[in-house]
Write an enzyme that holds these catalytic residues in place. Structure first.
Site, short mmCIF file in Angstrom:
data_model
loop_
_atom_site.label_atom_id
_atom_site.label_comp_id
_atom_site.label_asym_id
_atom_site.label_seq_id
_atom_site.Cartn_x
_atom_site.Cartn_y
_atom_site.Cartn_z
N CYS A 258 -16.59 8.04 -8.26
CA CYS A 258 -17.49 6.92 -8.59
C CYS A 258 -16.76 5.75 -9.21
CB CYS A 258 -18.59 7.39 -9.55
SG CYS A 258 -19.58 8.77 -8.96
N ARG B 156 -22.65 -0.52 -7.28
CA ARG B 156 -23.05 0.68 -6.54
C ARG B 156 -23.54 1.76 -7.51
NH1 ARG B 156 -20.35 5.32 -6.05
NH2 ARG B 156 -20.77 6.69 -4.26
#
Length: 307
Positions: free
Chosen positions: A165, A206
């Site tokens: 991530c 995101r």
């Protein structure tokens, strides 16, 4: 992973003295790279339940073998791609294998994501460790303070920022390509700074999108179908799979293609890598430098002071 990294970087060093020995080492590295991706296919498809990563890993197996075969037959431009993959690994592996380094980037990205969430009025509890209030945090491996804790409908919802991530994977890919090509260092560093900055910022947004969509259950789209496709019995996971595995990952692929387009305009020397990648995918020869109306050799000679 270590065998591939040693073979690719080793071939780059050996190539300065013995091209044919470097070729053999690089070809062995590509075969090992194919085996590396083959081993990861079940992980991405069955464990991560990521169709895009699973298909990509599966496709990388024959492509790696094909690259090694063409290099063996004398396509020497693939030495640049070989060196690029080695540099990518050199950038990425420390974050994967050294815990303090991984913790710093994971927790930094988590804090920045939390700040952006607060700006839009979302304020989940940020927790560390492998459990909270006596409840284990699903699939969390490292006790970093990197988990957003939401109160769910049937049970708490946890969204954990992991290494994947942070955007370091995409950053490593572009860094490897930029640093591997022959170009003036000033332009390479400028392209690297711009590319890394864009990827890092896009990745933060995101994370925010997934955190809100999953934590607040905003993506409950066709729950029955999604639960069947991803093999889950927890209806709360529907928002996660739609937001992350479908929308975010598809968006990431599109973003990387767009970034590559602008990178080619900024650093046309990287077309050597893109041309070879397109050749491996399609079997056709390409000349993107001409397509972008940039004469790489002329520009390099005209600006020697950039070195």
């Amino acid at each position: 992973m270590w065998v591939v990294l040693a073979a690719f970087l080793g071939s780059a060093l050996i190539n300065q003295y013995d091209r044919e020995l470097a070729r053999r080492v690089a070809v062995a590295g590509w075969v090992a790279f194919a085996a590396f991706w083959l081993v990861l296919v079940p992980h991405f498809i069955l464990t991560q339940k990521s169709l895009i990563e699973g298909v990509g890993s599966f496709a990388a197996v024959p492509l790696s073998v094909w690259a090694g075969y063409k290099l063996w037959l004398g396509r020497d431009s693939l030495f640049v791609l070989t060196r690029a993959v080695g540099v990518m690994g050199l950038v990425y592996v420390p974050f994967l294998t050294i815990d303090p380094v991984r913790q710093v980037i994971v927790e930094s990205v988590t804090d920045q994501t939390a700040f952006l969430l607060s700006l839009v009025g979302v304020d989940p509890l940020l927790v560390g460790g492998l459990s909270h209030n006596g409840l284990p945090i699903a699939e969390k491996v490292y006790p970093h303070e990197s988990t957003f804790w939401f109160e769910g409908n049937s049970q708490p919802i946890t969204y954990t920022i992991i290494l994947a991530c942070t955007g370091i994977g995409s950053i490593a890919i572009f860094a490897g390509g930029i640093l591997a090509v022959s170009a003036p260092w000033r332009r390479k560093l400028r392209a690297l700074a711009l590319t890394v900055s864009v990827i890092y910022v896009l990745n933060l947004f995101r994370n925010v999108f997934i955190a809100i969509s999953f934590g607040e259950q905003r993506m409950q789209i066709l729950p029955g179908l999604v639960m069947t496709l991803f093999g889950t019995e927890d209806p709360q996971m529907v928002s996660y799979y739609v937001a992350d595995r479908i929308l975010a990952q598809t968006g990431s692929v599109i973003a990387l293609v767009v970034i590559t387009y602008f990178l080619v305009r900024e650093l046309p020397e990287i077309t050597t890598l893109v041309d070879d990648l397109l050749f491996l995918l399609t079997g056709n020869e390409y000349d993107l430098a001409t397509a972008f109306d940039r004469n790489i050799e002329t520009e390099s000679v005209a600006t020697p002071s950039d070195d």
